[in-house]
Design a protein around this motif. Structure first.
Motif, PDB file in Angstrom:
ATOM      1  N   THR A  78      52.996  66.169   6.950  1.00  0.00           N
ATOM      2  CA  THR A  78      52.599  67.578   6.966  1.00  0.00           C
ATOM      3  C   THR A  78      53.768  68.430   7.456  1.00  0.00           C
ATOM      4  OG1 THR A  78      50.357  66.860   7.498  1.00  0.00           O
ATOM      5  CG2 THR A  78      50.859  69.181   7.865  1.00  0.00           C
ATOM      6  N   PRO A  79      54.110  69.503   6.726  1.00  0.00           N
ATOM      7  CA  PRO A  79      55.232  70.326   7.182  1.00  0.00           C
ATOM      8  C   PRO A  79      54.868  71.100   8.447  1.00  0.00           C
ATOM      9  CG  PRO A  79      54.201  71.297   5.243  1.00  0.00           C
ATOM     10  CD  PRO A  79      53.529  69.974   5.465  1.00  0.00           C
ATOM     11  N   VAL A  81      55.121  74.141   9.428  1.00  0.00           N
ATOM     12  CA  VAL A  81      54.507  75.472   9.363  1.00  0.00           C
ATOM     13  C   VAL A  81      52.982  75.383   9.459  1.00  0.00           C
ATOM     14  CG1 VAL A  81      54.580  75.490   6.820  1.00  0.00           C
ATOM     15  CG2 VAL A  81      54.434  77.646   8.054  1.00  0.00           C
ATOM     16  N   VAL A  82      52.390  74.349   8.836  1.00  0.00           N
ATOM     17  CA  VAL A  82      50.927  74.186   8.844  1.00  0.00           C
ATOM     18  C   VAL A  82      50.431  73.915  10.260  1.00  0.00           C
ATOM     19  CG1 VAL A  82      49.035  72.725   8.016  1.00  0.00           C
ATOM     20  CG2 VAL A  82      50.916  73.336   6.472  1.00  0.00           C
ATOM     21  N   ALA A  85      50.644  76.928  12.568  1.00  0.00           N
ATOM     22  CA  ALA A  85      49.502  77.828  12.377  1.00  0.00           C
ATOM     23  C   ALA A  85      48.269  77.287  13.091  1.00  0.00           C
ATOM     24  CB  ALA A  85      49.215  78.006  10.889  1.00  0.00           C
ATOM     25  N   VAL A 201      43.675  74.604   4.406  1.00  0.00           N
ATOM     26  CA  VAL A 201      44.686  75.265   3.563  1.00  0.00           C
ATOM     27  C   VAL A 201      44.234  75.309   2.099  1.00  0.00           C
ATOM     28  CG1 VAL A 201      46.601  74.706   5.117  1.00  0.00           C
ATOM     29  CG2 VAL A 201      46.101  73.182   3.197  1.00  0.00           C
ATOM     30  N   HIS A 367      45.248  80.369   9.415  1.00  0.00           N
ATOM     31  CA  HIS A 367      46.053  80.133   8.216  1.00  0.00           C
ATOM     32  C   HIS A 367      46.205  81.404   7.375  1.00  0.00           C
ATOM     33  CE1 HIS A 367      46.902  75.941   8.783  1.00  0.00           C
ATOM     34  NE2 HIS A 367      45.639  75.683   9.015  1.00  0.00           N
ATOM     35  N   LYS A 370      49.117  83.217   9.124  1.00  0.00           N
ATOM     36  CA  LYS A 370      50.427  82.594   9.004  1.00  0.00           C
ATOM     37  C   LYS A 370      50.922  82.598   7.553  1.00  0.00           C
ATOM     38  CE  LYS A 370      53.654  80.084  11.167  1.00  0.00           C
ATOM     39  NZ  LYS A 370      54.272  80.447  12.441  1.00  0.00           N
ATOM     40  N   SER A 371      49.998  82.388   6.598  1.00  0.00           N
ATOM     41  CA  SER A 371      50.434  82.236   5.199  1.00  0.00           C
ATOM     42  C   SER A 371      50.410  83.550   4.447  1.00  0.00           C
ATOM     43  CB  SER A 371      49.508  81.243   4.479  1.00  0.00           C
ATOM     44  OG  SER A 371      48.222  81.812   4.301  1.00  0.00           O
TER      45      SER A 371
END
Lengths: 622, 622
Positions: A78-79, A81-82, A85, A201, A367, A370-371
């Motif tokens: 999992t990157p 950024v996820v 968040a 997500v 999310h 953040k996204s």
């Protein structure tokens, strides 16, 4: 005190007996054993692997299929950024201390806990005042800040186990396994600590897949990873484990559940937070009552408590050792509406195996923020609704003249006013011509004049309501459930000659790793051929079996497979029909050779019980 | 040339149509899409997840259950020592080049491959000599050393795609995701690149579990990880994927298989290495013949080729687009006895989906060496065998007097002599009284006298043979198989009004994500109740379904679910019996309401076919 010690010894003895049987029969194996293993990593050996896949298949049947859930399967990698968040990068930590000489790491709270427990349980001369203090520390342990925990370690003179060396101050250690995605080294990633984020997500796509309708649930089964500081409690606290998680998305204004009546009458051991605070123990309660009295926050949460109860007891968890404990106010995240853990009692005490939390809109909001992708639901009104909307129009020219460089911050503060504050200002401006206005970002008050802002309410037609759904999350620790299942179904009986105790597992057919054994009564080619043809039809029906065509006695053959908890034995004692024996009741029936596989399948799939099929066939007495 | 280009366009068009349908119906979703995703990571959405779990359930049935394999389940997190032993730390690399200005990374072989292919396929003026050279480079690409690959990049003037910047020299990049186990930072670990190592390290326990008998097979399904440099080919080359692996352990002196005759008559497209070398294409061959002629090395390998063929074709893989290609000598590891890949033809060409390798004793030997734990099997002789054993007895006193500090190394060298060398020395000593002896560790020769060593052969009785088993490893890339399955089952037909092409998947019932739909013919409460009760019995039987009680026409209802490849539709047109329609033949039968779930289950479980059940029920003509 003596009784408690005795009980502790009994628990320890039971655990040893269970763990010995499990390890000897390869239900599990410490991973990488030939390299002396790695703490907190275990393999499932053949029977354990079969139990696990039966439990997961039943989970799919009981939740995904019967509730029409949308199952997904997302990667473990999992990157960052996820997980930034979701808050895991910042907050998924335990406090750690190091042995200042050897560098060995320990969980700070474990050391304090061990110290206080030892004192309370084993020091007969402990003054009442001290005992009360240690008990208080145990109760608030999870809430202590690093400095507070460090102060306790110093105050109590706690040193490193084994070496007695002094310890470093506690500091947070992130429990995620970190890695790097791709060859550049520029994309940090982690092994997911839970499967839930993969669902959040994807909310937008899943909502669309469900025809843009609420409520709906998504589900995921998969590996999760926690780089524990020093794993203890054997199979219960491990560094890699299988989670099965459900995210049920629901309109926050309507958490009723159409099928709640199906579970309302279930009587379940409940342990609400008030009872925990007042020192009571868990009590039996009908779910319907628990919801109607407000003990459980809403029907959907109550429905899942009921479904989880049915799931666990169908697997073979003893319902007298299963309770639903509500989180205390200090245990719950600030955003959670309500939270109940399914706790199972085993030799380690009451262990959290399923968490059922109403997490409100927290995860989707996080999310969305953040996204930048709105993770929201829409409710179309049958007819457009007329709504009043607040309109704040600032007059930038006047504000600029009056406030110059501060203008921008004042405009932002004015536009951010809530309805109440704005309408109060409107009234003051209309009556007095000017109003004092506190601007937080400037840390001072300014005077706003009538010509600087116009405040009004306008009527608008709205065609739909846009909102962030609440999510109710039942999250299952599959390994923990399986371990408790082993303890609950473990039993022993004397051998035929009475010389020794034979251990066995009373697995329900649904979870038994091997559904049946096939033995010819005597060693003839004819019987052996029948046994082989039955085996073939068992395999074709998807049933695991063991065939034993050696010449040992039936009694010895039973003993060989008892430890694996095989529920049925097929004895080939004629070429047309055979004897089927049930493990627990030892009752026997006669079934035709060509029907026997489908009879076992019916029971193993949970479509019938032994009681159901028993009356359809003649009884066999040996 | 034009035909090839046309074919390439057709393939591209097919792929686009398939991928569009898959993405639109959420068979898969690029992972973490709202954060713009991560190359090489994909989620399975609801129908994809169902297909995957059906494929895995059938794999368990077809291999684990029918072959009585020992299934295990090991962690993904693996300590470095295990992967050093297996060779992955040193050798699991691809050659990488970097854009010297931007730092973007590329696979060096991909760039050379693209360059050569482009020249060969698209340059009409390419001289024959040049064409031959590029083709040769394409053929040997996998064998080129970093310097050779770098030389080609320089010679051809290959630059970074997009930027045209110059490239670094190629260097190896390890494809494992690295991490650290525990808090100390001192235990490096990796996410496993395959599941096989978890089985090898457990060989000793599994052999014991199997009653210390060979042959036996262990199996594992689980996630594996490869940190690809720059993932291409969509769903075929990903950074995390599900593997299903079998390790079949067998006596190297007896690789016969008792069930080989079950598959000997299968006619399968085979592509032996001689045919590849001589430019022929794959040809149909009976497996029995392939083994008896020595094309396939042994029966066990042949048996697995047959079982893999049956597995893939049962899933819906087209047997005209499935071939078994033997590895060329340069593709095989030095220790491998023979190796065949099941390759499936799809729009990307022939893709390796299952590797079936006879890896001899390599893996068990590697872990024996590194761990010091002998991973061996024993064969008890019926009667003890008399064997001659070489005995080398050194006389330390004499050697010490003669060689002082060098004594230890000379003793070791003498004791390490092989039979031939030792017997030669014995003869020289007996005839000449002394012999010259080369001691490698001293880097010189010494003179050994008769009184310094006694060499003899003694007869001993041996009760068993101790040996390292060979392993035959079928390894399945589940995601690749599923992707090829999508292409092979994809089809389209004109809509009823002929205005548009409707896409659908001809999934066999076994793999279809949704087994059937339930529609009431007309919207009445009575029919709706029947539809709901059928749905309930479908769920209880473990069958996925969709119920559609909206008022749209049956034709539209079919179209809605066709894209998901639903094989059966149940139309409720009376309260006692219903019409069941099969997707491909469009044939319809009438079945009683209380039987319909079990009829669908029979077919979905693979116990019967539509053809089997069709004649048992009256035909329905609409």
């Amino acid at each position: 005190m003596a009784a408690a010690a005795e009980e502790a010894r009994n628990r320890e003895a039971l655990r040893q007996a269970v763990v010995n049987t499990l390890e000897r029969r390869l239900f599990y194996i410490p991973s990488f054993k030939i390299y002396r293993g790695v703490a907190g990593l275990y393999d499932y050996g053949p029977p354990g692997c079969a139990v696990k896949s039966n439990v997961l298949a039943f989970w799919r049947q009981h939740f995904v299929l019967e509730e029409n859930m949308l199952e997904v399967d997302c990667p473990c990698v999992t990157p960052e950024v996820v997980l930034k968040a979701s808050g895991h990068v910042e907050k998924f930590t335990d406090l750690m201390v190091k042995d200042e000489k050897t560098g060995t790491c320990f969980r700070a709270d474990h050391l304090v806990k061990d110290f206080c427990k030892e004192k309370v349980e084993k020091d007969p001369n402990l003054p009442a005042e001290k005992a009360a203090e240690y008990k208080h520390v145990l109760a608030v342990l999870d809430d202590l800040l690093p400095e507070e925990l460090g102060a306790k370690i110093n105050e109590y003179g706690i040193t490193a186990p084994d070496t007695n060396n002094s310890l470093s101050a506690p500091y947070p250690f992130n429990l995620m396994f970190q890695t790097s995605i791709g060859p550049s080294g520029l994309t940090p990633g982690y092994m997911r600590p839970e499967t839930a984020q993969g669902i959040f997500v994807n909310f937008k796509d899943l909502y669309y897949y469900n025809g843009n309708k609420l409520p709906f649930a998504a589900a995921q089964i998969g590996q999760a990873f926690r780089n524990e500081i020093s794993p203890r409690q054997g199979l219960l606290r491990v560094r890699e484990f299988t989670l099965a998680e459900i995210e049920h998305f629901v309109d926050p204004e309507d958490k009723s559940h159409p099928k709640f009546s199906d579970v309302a009458k279930l009587e379940i051991l409940m342990f609400p937070r008030e009872d925990q605070a007042s020192g009571k123990s868990e009590t039996k309660m009908a779910l319907g009552q628990a919801v109607s009295e407000g003990t459980v926050n809403n029907e959907t949460l109550g429905y899942f408590i009921g479904r989880v109860y049915l799931f666990l007891t169908s697997l073979g968890i003893n319902n007298k050792k299963l309770r639903f404990r509500q989180h205390l106010a200090n245990e719950m995240a600030h955003y959670a509406a309500d939270c109940w853990d399914a706790e199972i009692e085993c030799s380690y005490g009451w262990i959290e195996c399923v968490g059922i939390a109403d997490r409100s809109a927290f995860d989707l909001n996080a999310h969305t923020d953040k996204s930048g992708v709105p993770l929201v639901a829409h409710e179309k009104y049958a007819e457009p609704k007329e709504v009043e909307k607040l309109v704040i129009a600032t007059v930038k020219k006047e504000l600029g003249l009056a406030f110059k460089g501060s203008q921008k911050k004042i405009v932002e503060a004015l536009e951010a006013m809530g309805e109440k504050e704005a309408m109060e200002m409107k009234e003051i401006l209309e009556t007095k011509g000017e109003a004092e206005f506190q601007v937080c970002t400037l840390d001072k008050a300014v005077i706003i004049k009538k010509n600087m802002v116009s405040i009004s309410k306008e009527k608008k037609k709205e065609h739909q309501r846009v909102f962030t759904p609440s999510v109710i999350e039942p999250s299952f620790g599959i390994g923990r459930i399986i371990y408790c299942l082993y303890e609950h179904t473990f039993d022993s009986r004397p051998s035929k000659d009475g010389d020794e105790q034979l251990n066995f597992f009373r697995f329900p057919p649904l979870v038994a790793p091997i559904k049946c054994t096939v033995f010819p009564l005597v060693q003839t080619q004819e019987y052996e051929d029948v046994a082989k043809s039955i085996s073939k039809s068992l395999a074709a029906a998807g049933l695991s079996y063991k065939i034993d065509i050696t010449g040992t006695t039936i009694g010895k053959k039973y003993a060989r497979t008892d430890e694996l908890g095989v529920p049925f034995a097929i004895t080939v004692d004629s070429t047309s029909s055979v004897t089927v024996r049930e493990r627990d009741s030892k009752q026997q029936i006669r079934v035709n050779v060509d029907e026997v596989a489908s009879v076992i399948k019916e029971i193993a799939d949970g479509q019938s019980t032994w009681g159901d099929v028993q009356w359809r066939y003649p009884t066999h007495s040996s």
